[in-house]
Motif scaffolding. Structure first.
Motif, PDB file in Angstrom:
ATOM      1  N   ALA A   8       0.834  -1.201   0.000  1.00 36.46           N
ATOM      2  CA  ALA A   8       0.000   0.000   0.000  1.00 36.46           C
ATOM      3  C   ALA A   8       0.872   1.257   0.000  1.00 36.46           C
ATOM      4  O   ALA A   8       0.593   2.212  -0.733  1.00 36.46           O
ATOM      5  N   TRP A   9       1.936   1.267   0.796  1.00 37.12           N
ATOM      6  CA  TRP A   9       2.832   2.426   0.809  1.00 37.12           C
ATOM      7  C   TRP A   9       3.557   2.584  -0.522  1.00 37.12           C
ATOM      8  O   TRP A   9       3.752   3.709  -0.999  1.00 37.12           O
ATOM      9  N   LEU A  10       3.973   1.483  -1.120  1.00 43.01           N
ATOM     10  CA  LEU A  10       4.629   1.569  -2.425  1.00 43.01           C
ATOM     11  C   LEU A  10       3.672   2.081  -3.497  1.00 43.01           C
ATOM     12  O   LEU A  10       4.072   2.842  -4.386  1.00 43.01           O
ATOM     13  N   ALA A  11       2.413   1.662  -3.421  1.00 41.45           N
ATOM     14  CA  ALA A  11       1.424   2.154  -4.383  1.00 41.45           C
ATOM     15  C   ALA A  11       1.191   3.644  -4.204  1.00 41.45           C
ATOM     16  O   ALA A  11       1.021   4.381  -5.177  1.00 41.45           O
ATOM     17  N   ASN A  76      -5.235   2.251  -5.804  1.00 39.13           N
ATOM     18  CA  ASN A  76      -4.619   0.942  -5.575  1.00 39.13           C
ATOM     19  C   ASN A  76      -4.183   0.797  -4.125  1.00 39.13           C
ATOM     20  O   ASN A  76      -4.351  -0.260  -3.524  1.00 39.13           O
ATOM     21  N   ALA A  77      -3.595   1.851  -3.556  1.00 39.46           N
ATOM     22  CA  ALA A  77      -3.164   1.811  -2.162  1.00 39.46           C
ATOM     23  C   ALA A  77      -4.362   1.597  -1.239  1.00 39.46           C
ATOM     24  O   ALA A  77      -4.285   0.820  -0.276  1.00 39.46           O
ATOM     25  N   ILE A  78      -5.474   2.246  -1.542  1.00 38.31           N
ATOM     26  CA  ILE A  78      -6.684   2.082  -0.730  1.00 38.31           C
ATOM     27  C   ILE A  78      -7.214   0.661  -0.851  1.00 38.31           C
ATOM     28  O   ILE A  78      -7.578   0.022   0.143  1.00 38.31           O
ATOM     29  N   VAL A  79      -7.251   0.134  -2.066  1.00 35.92           N
ATOM     30  CA  VAL A  79      -7.746  -1.234  -2.280  1.00 35.92           C
ATOM     31  C   VAL A  79      -6.852  -2.240  -1.559  1.00 35.92           C
ATOM     32  O   VAL A  79      -7.350  -3.155  -0.888  1.00 35.92           O
ATOM     33  N   TYR A  80      -5.545  -2.072  -1.674  1.00 35.33           N
ATOM     34  CA  TYR A  80      -4.631  -2.983  -0.976  1.00 35.33           C
ATOM     35  C   TYR A  80      -4.822  -2.895   0.534  1.00 35.33           C
ATOM     36  O   TYR A  80      -4.853  -3.906   1.223  1.00 35.33           O
ATOM     37  N   PHE A 108      -0.051   1.592  10.396  1.00 30.81           N
ATOM     38  CA  PHE A 108       0.627   2.127   9.216  1.00 30.81           C
ATOM     39  C   PHE A 108      -0.236   1.927   7.964  1.00 30.81           C
ATOM     40  O   PHE A 108      -0.219   2.755   7.054  1.00 30.81           O
ATOM     41  N   THR A 109      -0.993   0.845   7.948  1.00 33.82           N
ATOM     42  CA  THR A 109      -1.916   0.605   6.826  1.00 33.82           C
ATOM     43  C   THR A 109      -3.041   1.635   6.843  1.00 33.82           C
ATOM     44  O   THR A 109      -3.408   2.182   5.795  1.00 33.82           O
ATOM     45  N   ILE A 110      -3.584   1.898   8.037  1.00 29.10           N
ATOM     46  CA  ILE A 110      -4.646   2.905   8.160  1.00 29.10           C
ATOM     47  C   ILE A 110      -4.117   4.285   7.753  1.00 29.10           C
ATOM     48  O   ILE A 110      -4.821   5.055   7.088  1.00 29.10           O
ATOM     49  N   GLY A 111      -2.880   4.576   8.116  1.00 28.64           N
ATOM     50  CA  GLY A 111      -2.282   5.860   7.739  1.00 28.64           C
ATOM     51  C   GLY A 111      -2.158   6.034   6.242  1.00 28.64           C
ATOM     52  O   GLY A 111      -2.477   7.091   5.699  1.00 28.64           O
ATOM     53  N   VAL A 112      -1.714   4.987   5.548  1.00 21.71           N
ATOM     54  CA  VAL A 112      -1.575   5.107   4.096  1.00 21.71           C
ATOM     55  C   VAL A 112      -2.945   5.184   3.426  1.00 21.71           C
ATOM     56  O   VAL A 112      -3.101   5.886   2.426  1.00 21.71           O
TER      57      VAL A 112
END
Length: 148
Positions: A8-11, A76-80, A108-112
């Motif tokens: 997600a961060w990479l996206a 994409n980051a949101i979907v991941y 960290f996922t919620i942050g991205v």
């Protein structure tokens, strides 16, 4: 093991360069290699605006490519980030158990997800507004030329 948070961060951060695609699908991913093309064209459109001003015809065609690419990568980051651990591990870590740690959501996922929603929406709306405004201004200029 492919980590959902890293993807997600990479996206979000490197998505316009295809980094998330290379992380998830390897260096042979065609879409990963094609993603930098609209990004580069959009950056070229920004350069044209700096050199030629806002009246440049190609800039209002090229700049939205950058915004749409950024918005798509943010999506994409949101979907991941919102993908369930079971679905994530089934898709990207098929040899792992359904609830393996790489597919779990953390802060960290919620942050991205939050940042991707904010930046992606801003990029999408800015691109739409810029391109429509320039298009309608161009149409008005052409109508003035015809009427005179």
């Amino acid at each position: 093991m492919k980590n959902k948070t890293v993807a997600a961060w990479l996206a979000f951060v490197g998505g316009p360069l295809g980094l998330h695609r290379f992380y998830l699908h390897g260096k042979g991913d065609l879409l990963g290699w094609l993603l930098p093309v609209p990004t580069a064209l959009g950056l070229y459109g920004l350069e044209r605006v700096q050199q030629n001003g806002l009246d440049d015809l190609w800039s209002w065609v090229l700049i939205p490519l950058l915004g749409f690419t950024m918005a798509g990568c943010a999506l994409n980051a949101i979907v991941y980030g919102l993908m369930t651990p079971e679905k994530w591990n089934a898709r990207f870590n098929p040899s792992a158990s359904k609830d393996a740690a790489p597919g779990r959501t953390n802060w960290f996922t919620i942050g991205v997800i939050s940042l991707a929603l904010l930046v992606g929406t801003t990029a999408l709306m800015s691109s739409l507004v810029f391109s429509f405004q320039r298009y309608f201004e161009y149409q008005i200029e052409e109508a003035h030329k015809i009427s005179q």
